[in-house]
Design an enzyme around this catalytic site. Sequence first.
Site, PDB file in Angstrom:
ATOM      1  N   GLU A 295       0.844  -1.194   0.000  1.00 41.50           N
ATOM      2  CA  GLU A 295       0.000   0.000   0.000  1.00 41.50           C
ATOM      3  C   GLU A 295       0.872   1.234   0.000  1.00 41.50           C
ATOM      4  OE1 GLU A 295      -3.883  -1.388   2.650  1.00 41.50           O
ATOM      5  OE2 GLU A 295      -2.343  -0.175   3.575  1.00 41.50           O
ATOM      6  N   LYS A 297       2.331   4.481   1.426  1.00 41.32           N
ATOM      7  CA  LYS A 297       2.492   4.975   2.795  1.00 41.32           C
ATOM      8  C   LYS A 297       2.327   6.493   2.750  1.00 41.32           C
ATOM      9  CE  LYS A 297       5.496   4.525   6.825  1.00 41.32           C
ATOM     10  NZ  LYS A 297       5.277   5.836   7.378  1.00 41.32           N
ATOM     11  N   GLU A 368      -5.016   7.592   7.478  1.00 37.75           N
ATOM     12  CA  GLU A 368      -4.018   8.658   7.506  1.00 37.75           C
ATOM     13  C   GLU A 368      -4.687   9.898   6.911  1.00 37.75           C
ATOM     14  OE1 GLU A 368      -1.005   8.099   8.824  1.00 37.75           O
ATOM     15  OE2 GLU A 368       0.395   9.545   7.944  1.00 37.75           O
ATOM     16  N   GLU A 467       5.503   8.510   1.339  1.00 37.96           N
ATOM     17  CA  GLU A 467       6.825   8.228   1.896  1.00 37.96           C
ATOM     18  C   GLU A 467       7.419   6.938   1.369  1.00 37.96           C
ATOM     19  OE1 GLU A 467       7.794   9.261   6.356  1.00 37.96           O
ATOM     20  OE2 GLU A 467       5.871   8.271   6.173  1.00 37.96           O
ATOM     21  N   LYS A 472       2.009  -5.473   3.635  1.00 32.04           N
ATOM     22  CA  LYS A 472       1.227  -6.133   4.684  1.00 32.04           C
ATOM     23  C   LYS A 472       0.854  -7.549   4.295  1.00 32.04           C
ATOM     24  CE  LYS A 472      -0.781  -1.719   6.025  1.00 32.04           C
ATOM     25  NZ  LYS A 472      -1.994  -0.908   6.203  1.00 32.04           N
ATOM     26  N   ARG A 486       4.598  -3.289  17.182  1.00 33.45           N
ATOM     27  CA  ARG A 486       5.395  -3.040  15.992  1.00 33.45           C
ATOM     28  C   ARG A 486       5.607  -4.425  15.384  1.00 33.45           C
ATOM     29  NH1 ARG A 486       7.794   1.278  14.376  1.00 33.45           N
ATOM     30  NH2 ARG A 486       7.669   2.323  16.383  1.00 33.45           N
TER      31      ARG A 486
HETATM   32  P1  ATP Z   1       7.642   5.106  14.127  1.00 31.39           P
HETATM   33  O1  ATP Z   1       8.457   6.274  13.672  1.00 31.39           O
HETATM   34  O2  ATP Z   1       7.605   4.886  15.575  1.00 31.39           O
HETATM   35  O3  ATP Z   1       7.860   3.895  13.325  1.00 31.39           O
HETATM   36  P2  ATP Z   1       5.606   6.232  12.702  1.00 31.39           P
HETATM   37  O4  ATP Z   1       4.465   7.011  13.209  1.00 31.39           O
HETATM   38  O5  ATP Z   1       6.621   6.935  11.884  1.00 31.39           O
HETATM   39  O6  ATP Z   1       6.192   5.536  13.895  1.00 31.39           O
HETATM   40  P3  ATP Z   1       5.711   3.984  11.014  1.00 31.39           P
HETATM   41  O7  ATP Z   1       5.804   2.697  11.736  1.00 31.39           O
HETATM   42  O8  ATP Z   1       6.890   4.593  10.375  1.00 31.39           O
HETATM   43  O9  ATP Z   1       5.021   5.019  11.984  1.00 31.39           O
HETATM   44  O10 ATP Z   1       4.660   3.842   9.874  1.00 31.39           O
HETATM   45  C1  ATP Z   1       3.381   3.656  10.157  1.00 31.39           C
HETATM   46  C2  ATP Z   1       2.689   4.961   9.942  1.00 31.39           C
HETATM   47  O11 ATP Z   1       2.509   5.214   8.578  1.00 31.39           O
HETATM   48  C3  ATP Z   1       1.334   4.846  10.537  1.00 31.39           C
HETATM   49  O12 ATP Z   1       1.372   5.268  11.871  1.00 31.39           O
HETATM   50  C4  ATP Z   1       0.490   5.727   9.671  1.00 31.39           C
HETATM   51  O13 ATP Z   1       0.407   6.984  10.288  1.00 31.39           O
HETATM   52  C5  ATP Z   1       1.276   5.873   8.381  1.00 31.39           C
HETATM   53  N1  ATP Z   1       0.637   5.260   7.214  1.00 31.39           N
HETATM   54  C6  ATP Z   1       0.495   5.859   6.010  1.00 31.39           C
HETATM   55  N2  ATP Z   1      -0.052   5.052   5.111  1.00 31.39           N
HETATM   56  C7  ATP Z   1      -0.290   3.882   5.738  1.00 31.39           C
HETATM   57  C8  ATP Z   1      -0.840   2.641   5.314  1.00 31.39           C
HETATM   58  N3  ATP Z   1      -1.252   2.437   4.078  1.00 31.39           N
HETATM   59  N4  ATP Z   1      -0.919   1.657   6.236  1.00 31.39           N
HETATM   60  C9  ATP Z   1      -0.496   1.840   7.506  1.00 31.39           C
HETATM   61  N5  ATP Z   1       0.042   2.995   7.956  1.00 31.39           N
HETATM   62  C10 ATP Z   1       0.148   4.016   7.078  1.00 31.39           C
END
Ligand code: ATP
Length: 668
Positions: A295, A297, A368, A467, A472, A486
């Site tokens: 997916e 991000k 998001e 990003e 998944k 996590r």
């Molecule tokens: P950390 O920096 O602690 O890892 P983070 O908030 O940067 O936390 P990540 O684990 O990097 O989170 O990535 C998950 C984040 O990406 C989610 O918290 C969500 O906000 C964002 N996100 C964007 N698109 C998606 C998606 N398709 N599925 C899940 N998360 C998504």
Amino acid sequence: PDWKPGDPVPYAALCTTFSLIEMTTKRLIILAHCSLFLRQVLRLTPADLLSTVQLMINKLAADYAGIELGIGESLIMKAIGESTGRSLSVIKADQHEIGDLGLVAVKSRLNQPTMFKPKPLTVRGVHEGLLAIAKVQGQGSQDKKISGIKKLLSAADAAIAGKGSKAIDITKDKGGPSEAKFIVRFLEGKLRLGLAERTVLVALAQAVVTHEADLKGKVPSAEKLAEGEAILKSVYSELPSYEVIIPAMLEHGIFHLREVCKLQPGIPLKPMLAKPTKSITEVLDRFEGKEFTCEYKYDGERAQIHYVAPECIHLYPGSTATLQKDGKGLCAVFSRNSEDLSKKYPDILAKLENWIKDDVKSFVLDCETVAWDVANKKVLPFQQLMTRKRKDVKAEDIKVKVCVFAFDLLFFNGEPTVKKTFRERRTLLHESFKPVEGEFQFAQHGNTSEIDEIQNLLDESVKSSCEGLMVKMLDTDESGYEPSKRSRNWLKVKKDYLAGIGDSLDLVVLGAYYGRGKRTSVYGAFLLAAYNPNTQNYETICNIGTGFSEAVLEELYKELTPLVIDRPKPFYSHSTVPKDQPDVWFEPRFVWEVKTADLTLSPRYKAAADEFVGTTGGGKGISLRFPRFIKPRPDKNPDQATTTRAVAEMYRRQEAVAKENAGKKGID
Ligand code: ATP
């Protein structure tokens, strides 16, 4: 202390347990002390179990209730001074010498002649007193807060067990079970006992299982203890609210908890998080032979959207407090941190009903929110979203429009869906909601395991201001939604990381250096730290001065100046060499996302230093090379910063890759 059945739990009894915990660093002993105390509460005063647990985890209420003490050092110093008849300058001098406000409070109380013995504090009373302090708002709130703290401190006992003399070496005794010390530490937001929230949860499960067996005259088996622990952990991850769980557990017993406490709209659950990866091949290795989906991000803010239709509101009595009544149904938006963002996103809540089909009665969506360019119909970079106000936003004043990208469905029409496979959840999501361009869309995805196609998706996602990808698991049992974890079943592949260290870091700002040249009136560089959840210390990791515009530096100066403290907190782990000291130290409040070229060992920094004792890096900590500021992370608390363990993992992986590359070169 005198504690008879039915009596309120004496606060002194809790402080004695805290003090025992403080004497050890062994997790099992900490757990035993904690669980023994909770058993006693269950036996004598179960009505106080909730407030006892809340004082143990240093939280007055569940995160979503938005109750925060937010009290700085200077306010506490004032209150200590006024309640013990000492001048602020004396208190400051003591703080300078001792460096631990809890102990300053003990010393101040010991020096104070006691005219009469105040009524002993109770756990219930301390909890209520602290809650009242947290809730004070508006004009004159500082003075009211100080007077609340004074009230508690005047009733607090400063005694150090078995001593009671004035000639006590406070630092050596660590202040013993002093009530004043633990009240002050609670106010500071850190009990500094090495008592993790997770440990309290396990201790609670053990205490309840043992107590229930006790009532039947039995001793619980190891299996029963493990079962109780598993139940409480899973219930808490879906419903992170002791306010709901503890009364239910007392009424129905721990082994029936799953039937009565389930994920429900109105109570945000902790979101599932992803593991970082460095390459598409790493993804393919991990998911080999299993179906997965990639997916986009999106780069915005996580939003958990809750909804209950008007005719179903009565089914969720516990929820109404947190959901906004809009005349039609109940709805709310929660952040990654379970903060209620409903006042930030009234535009989302206003349109919600346009996006759901008729037979939808209740749901929890994982999404998001992203800033949206209405003219060009595309996603805008994260920086645009940051310019939105966080509170009391009026729909008519909104300049930055947002689009919600939904990627998961956690609760639907009365039932949690987290245990379903991701493919099932996604199908249900797509069947039950109606996308509207620029308002509500499903996360873009492709189900492919072809390396070239994944690369294409990655490139496309980045072109669309995303990003990178979230990869998944789709079908297996492992594809369920894992709250607060996590998980290896969600992998993130970020475009810029592919050549770097795998992920950016979220770090806490501990100090700053005044700028040079035209930056002398602001801070020009900052000292950052990672978090060690075992010791609950912040361990320094780098100085950073790159990635800030002049405007950002000015803004940061304004935001950080009120957080300046006289000296580093005792839970900062940093170099003591004079030339390494920053010009100012701060309270630990701000978290920033930072990128780095790579990691190296350095005697100047302390991050993960304990992991390298006795090895080549003995005494050195990990530090970042060429760190660069990306953005603030207001949605993270300091104790959710990147852990020192994760930093050590990144460092080891980097070393392994370096070795592998050296090996390959050798073969060539
Ligand atoms: P950390 O920096 O602690 O890892 P983070 O908030 O940067 O936390 P990540 O684990 O990097 O989170 O990535 C998950 C984040 O990406 C989610 O918290 C969500 O906000 C964002 N996100 C964007 N698109 C998606 C998606 N398709 N599925 C899940 N998360 C998504």
